[in-house]
Write a protein that holds these residues in place. Structure first.
Motif: not given
Length: 298
Positions: A269-278
């Motif tokens: 979930g947190y990795a997906a949030a970083i991906s969305v930021f990128l």
């Protein structure tokens, strides 16, 4: 609307294979990532909705992201993106001045590194940047008296980022370079003749007033490719240093941060949030490219 779709059904049939692949491998994963970014998900249990918590932690409490991943990515992108883009244009322009037979082989030589990065890393860059006295670069600098002791090019935290930038610039002559070369070669020679009649007296003026305005679509494509390639780069620091994470996180980029949380810590979930930021970072960078090189027709 349906009548118009039915009348063009043959055209839709031709684009169907691409659209199906685009939806399956681009649209759906992006939507899933956006959905998971609002959850706690460890790849085993059912995702639990936690709202904006992942994004709040990312921009306020994740010191590894704020201190290393984000600044390193911006430094890397600001140098490699524009640097590789300008180098691609200048090389394409110089190559366009060559004869047709020589141009073909020079273009191939410049484009090849983007296809053989893995091979070049093993047989060129790792031996060249080796931290002992027999490393190609250290040996050259020692023999010239420019340094007294060997430099740890890929393990010293102060030097790793510079090595990453050099290797990435060298390998960035890819599709963007070919697009710019094609754009330059397809400019109507009559425009240059008209420019000389109107007062253009040197090559620099030709480039500024005729070449660049005439190849805006290729310039836009090259800018988009440079942005995407730069921001998605992540493995180069690990490949050079042989360490994960890189020494003192000196080569830690946003992509490495995503891989860390997604595939090592399994905090999907947190990795997906970083991906969305990128993704948002790349989107706004591309919008800037459109404003610089796009036209209303584009």
């Amino acid at each position: 609307m349906w009548n118009r779709v039915w009348s063009a059904r043959t055209s839709y049939l031709f684009i169907a294979p691409f659209m199906l692949c685009f939806i399956a491998f681009i649209v759906v994963p992006v939507l899933v990532a956006i959905g998971l970014s609002f959850t706690y998900y460890n790849a085993i249990e059912t995702p639990q909705f936690i709202g904006w918590s992942n994004f709040q932690y990312l921009i306020s409490q994740d010191l590894l992201f704020l201190k290393y991943a984000l600044p390193n990515t911006f430094k890397f992108a600001v140098i490699v993106g524009p640097g590789g883009y300008i180098a691609a244009f200048l090389l394409a322009w110089f190559v366009s001045l060559l004869g047709s037979k020589l141009r073909k082989w020079v273009a191939l030589a410049i484009y090849t590194p983007s296809l053989t990065v893995g091979v070049a890393m093993t047989i060129i860059w790792l031996p060249m940047l080796s931290g002992d006295r027999i490393g190609y670069l250290n040996s050259l600098l020692l023999n010239q008296g420019l340094i007294d002791v060997p430099k740890l090019w890929v393990t010293d935290p102060l030097l790793l980022m510079n090595s990453m930038i050099a290797v990435t610039l060298w390998s960035s002559m890819g599709v963007g370079f070919l697009a710019m070369l094609a754009g330059i070669l397809n400019i109507d020679p009559i425009l240059y003749e008209a420019g000389r009649i109107d007062g253009i007296r040197n090559k620099l003026q030709e480039v500024w007033y005729i070449t660049i305005p005439s190849m805006k679509p290729q310039m836009l494509f090259g800018a988009v490719m440079a942005i995407v390639t730069t921001f998605k780069t992540g493995a180069i620091g690990i490949e050079l240093s042989g360490k994960n994470p890189t020494p003192e996180y000196s080569g830690h980029l946003i992509v490495n941060h995503i891989q860390d949380y997604g595939f090592i810590r399994f905090e999907m979930g947190y990795a997906a949030a970083i991906s969305v930021f990128l993704l948002l970072l790349m989107y706004f960078s591309n919008k800037l490219s459109w404003r610089l090189f796009g036209t209303r027709e584009d």
